[in-house]
Design an enzyme around this catalytic site. Structure first.
Site, mmCIF file in Angstrom:
data_model
loop_
_atom_site.group_PDB
_atom_site.id
_atom_site.type_symbol
_atom_site.label_atom_id
_atom_site.label_comp_id
_atom_site.label_asym_id
_atom_site.label_seq_id
_atom_site.Cartn_x
_atom_site.Cartn_y
_atom_site.Cartn_z
ATOM 1 N N GLU A 102 18.310 55.025 51.780
ATOM 2 C CA GLU A 102 19.929 54.727 51.313
ATOM 3 C C GLU A 102 21.298 55.509 52.168
ATOM 4 O O GLU A 102 20.788 56.503 52.934
ATOM 5 C CB GLU A 102 19.445 56.117 50.601
ATOM 6 N N CYS A 122 11.519 60.758 57.295
ATOM 7 C CA CYS A 122 11.928 62.013 58.187
ATOM 8 C C CYS A 122 10.750 62.613 58.965
ATOM 9 O O CYS A 122 9.550 62.259 58.083
ATOM 10 C CB CYS A 122 12.372 63.277 56.813
ATOM 11 N N GLU A 171 16.305 63.010 60.760
ATOM 12 C CA GLU A 171 16.939 63.682 61.690
ATOM 13 C C GLU A 171 17.483 63.290 62.738
ATOM 14 O O GLU A 171 16.756 62.261 63.626
ATOM 15 C CB GLU A 171 15.752 64.907 62.200
ATOM 16 N N SER A 202 24.579 66.436 60.856
ATOM 17 C CA SER A 202 23.751 68.140 60.482
ATOM 18 C C SER A 202 22.038 67.757 61.137
ATOM 19 O O SER A 202 21.549 66.865 61.243
ATOM 20 C CB SER A 202 23.478 67.374 58.769
ATOM 21 N N SER A 224 21.474 72.886 59.506
ATOM 22 C CA SER A 224 20.163 73.241 58.126
ATOM 23 C C SER A 224 19.707 74.775 58.378
ATOM 24 O O SER A 224 18.704 74.848 58.662
ATOM 25 C CB SER A 224 19.575 72.474 57.792
ATOM 26 N N LEU A 225 20.635 75.884 58.210
ATOM 27 C CA LEU A 225 19.784 76.801 58.655
ATOM 28 C C LEU A 225 19.447 77.850 56.942
ATOM 29 O O LEU A 225 17.702 77.762 57.346
ATOM 30 C CB LEU A 225 20.621 78.375 58.619
ATOM 31 N N ASN A 301 18.689 70.863 44.519
ATOM 32 C CA ASN A 301 18.451 69.310 43.360
ATOM 33 C C ASN A 301 17.163 69.207 43.415
ATOM 34 O O ASN A 301 16.871 68.450 44.572
ATOM 35 C CB ASN A 301 19.333 68.478 44.218
ATOM 36 N N CYS A 344 22.627 65.428 47.209
ATOM 37 C CA CYS A 344 21.295 66.039 49.144
ATOM 38 C C CYS A 344 19.722 66.257 48.836
ATOM 39 O O CYS A 344 19.883 66.517 47.531
ATOM 40 C CB CYS A 344 21.597 67.257 49.348
HETATM 41 N N1 SAH Z 1 17.191 66.304 59.536
HETATM 42 C C1 SAH Z 1 19.254 65.960 59.123
HETATM 43 C C2 SAH Z 1 19.738 65.630 58.267
HETATM 44 C C3 SAH Z 1 19.194 65.445 56.809
HETATM 45 S S1 SAH Z 1 20.772 66.385 56.084
HETATM 46 C C4 SAH Z 1 18.931 68.673 58.979
HETATM 47 O O1 SAH Z 1 17.934 68.554 58.023
HETATM 48 O O2 SAH Z 1 20.264 68.713 58.442
HETATM 49 C C5 SAH Z 1 20.850 66.603 54.581
HETATM 50 C C6 SAH Z 1 21.166 67.743 53.677
HETATM 51 O O3 SAH Z 1 20.651 68.343 52.190
HETATM 52 C C7 SAH Z 1 20.185 69.245 54.823
HETATM 53 O O4 SAH Z 1 21.675 70.704 54.838
HETATM 54 C C8 SAH Z 1 19.541 68.937 54.064
HETATM 55 O O5 SAH Z 1 18.532 71.086 54.229
HETATM 56 C C9 SAH Z 1 19.653 69.596 52.664
HETATM 57 N N2 SAH Z 1 18.299 69.288 51.697
HETATM 58 C C10 SAH Z 1 17.385 69.362 51.653
HETATM 59 N N3 SAH Z 1 16.624 68.363 50.430
HETATM 60 C C11 SAH Z 1 17.028 69.339 49.244
HETATM 61 C C12 SAH Z 1 17.709 69.348 48.249
HETATM 62 N N4 SAH Z 1 16.488 69.362 47.871
HETATM 63 N N5 SAH Z 1 18.959 70.325 47.526
HETATM 64 C C13 SAH Z 1 19.753 70.868 48.439
HETATM 65 N N6 SAH Z 1 19.648 69.938 49.921
HETATM 66 C C14 SAH Z 1 18.881 69.930 50.276
#
Ligand code: SAH
Length: 366
Positions: A102, A122, A171, A202, A224-225, A301, A344
């Protein structure tokens, strides 16, 4: 520098869509052509969206015929294009017979952001992310990554996409070479000409790859912390067990280097009763004092079977205030495209899981 051979399609033809300028110049050289042909080809392919060599009128007839025989430009196949009430657009792309990914476009006042996927599924297992539930099939090729921008650019028209974020499925740092090639095309003035500040990668924190990235590109970085300490981050973002917070922050510091204007954006998904207390906000402030930082709070979300709830707007506001009072630039991400599952953590595509993780997780889910 190592050269990867140009990818060959089942048709036996070389696929040109994912080739960045140098790779395209090498391909031209193999055809006995001058390297500057690569710039012309890039413009036809990426700026004009032309897929037929016959239409490339500033190339000689002989070259067009050679290209016809040896190469092809094939964009992705969109099986679904949806538009949300808030203007967010989502495309579902069929990457091969088993898999779909997507891509999301988010229009905002004065800018438009395209969110790209980098893998089918992933391989990481972040517990709050629905892509993780799908498991993993394979890396996307550079053509499949840039193909998402190519498609959106030509469907939306010029000038709409001002920013690109590598924040969709997958990732990006675990698909290093293809991501770097695709980003080189985004930056190339003959292709998309985006500035490096308007491209954000990210990552969940693959430390060695982050160091490598800093050696070849200096695009914006988001991390993504999601937790202020290792015990909690181990649970939410399991790759933390391999590369704990201390190592990750040290790598972030190396990435931004001595440029004091640059900041790393730390993403922090707000999970009710898990990581959203005032004490955790204060711990986050202490942690981030070592790195030039911005914080992006993301309301969680939900997705079916998710073991979390989003923090309340009030809790998010309180958490953000603590950060802001400590001098951290803090933004709260507005949830966009929720009605078409484009927000997200809601990107699921269709993944032919090779890790069988979806089975384990669906059993483990409450
Ligand atoms: N693997 C990378 C790229 C994906 S980014 C990463 O982890 O950064 C997607 C972003 O959306 C990340 O910050 C992830 O942590 C966030 N995310 C994933 N699931 C989510 C959810 N259910 N609600 C809100 N944010 C979410």
């Amino acid at each position: 520098m190592k050269f990867t051979p140009a990818p060959v399609e089942p048709s036996g033809k070389v696929s040109l869509l994912g080739l960045e300028r140098q790779a395209l110049a090498r391909f031209c050289a193999e055809l006995g052509e001058k390297p500057f042909r690569a710039a012309q080809l890039l413009q036809w392919i990426h700026q004009r969206g032309v897929t037929e060599f016959a239409a490339m009128t500033d190339l000689s007839k002989a070259l067009r015929a050679r290209l016809e025989q040896t190469a092809e430009i094939r964009g992705p196949e969109a099986v679904l294009a949806q538009r949300s009430a808030d203007g967010t657009c989502k495309w579902v792309l069929q990457t091969d017979s088993h898999n779909r990914i997507e891509t999301v476009f988010i229009p905002e006042e004065g800018r438009g952001t395209l969110c790209l996927s980098t893998q089918v599924g992933c391989a990481l297992a972040c517990t709050f992310c629905s892509t993780a539930r799908q498991g993993f099939n394979r890396n996307l090729s550079s053509a499949e990554i840039i193909g998402q921008l190519w498609l959106a650019r030509h469907q939306l028209g010029p000038g709409r996409i001002t920013n690109v974020v590598l924040m969709g499925m997958g990732e990006p740092l675990l698909n290093f070479d293809a991501v770097v090639d695709a980003v080189r095309l985004m930056l190339d003035d003959f292709a998309y000409g985006l500035s490096k500040r308007r491209i954000t990668l990210s990552t969940s924190g693959v430390v060695p790859a982050l160091d490598r990235l800093g050696e070849v590109l200096d695009i914006s970085l988001a991390v993504s912390l999601h937790a202020p300490d290792d015990a909690l981050r181990d649970q939410l973002v399991p790759i933390n067990r391999k590369y704990p917070i201390g190592e990750l922050l040290a790598a972030c510091k190396r990435y931004v280097g001595r440029d004091r204007r640059r900041k790393v954006t730390f993403e922090y998904v707000m999970l009710e009763g898990v990581n959203d207390s005032p004490a955790q906000a204060k711990a986050l402030v202490r942690l981030l004092s070592q790195v030039p930082s911005k914080v992006n709070l993301i309301p969680f979300n939900p997705f079916p079977g998710a073991p979390f709830r989003s923090s309340s707007p009030e809790a998010i506001r309180r958490f953000g205030e603590i950060l802001q009072r400590a001098g951290l630039i803090t933004t709260t991400r507005r949830t966009r495209g929720g009605d078409i599952d484009a927000a997200c953590g809601q990107l699921v595509g269709q993944v032919h899981d090779r890790t069988r993780r979806h089975l384990r997780l669906s059993v483990a889910a409450p």
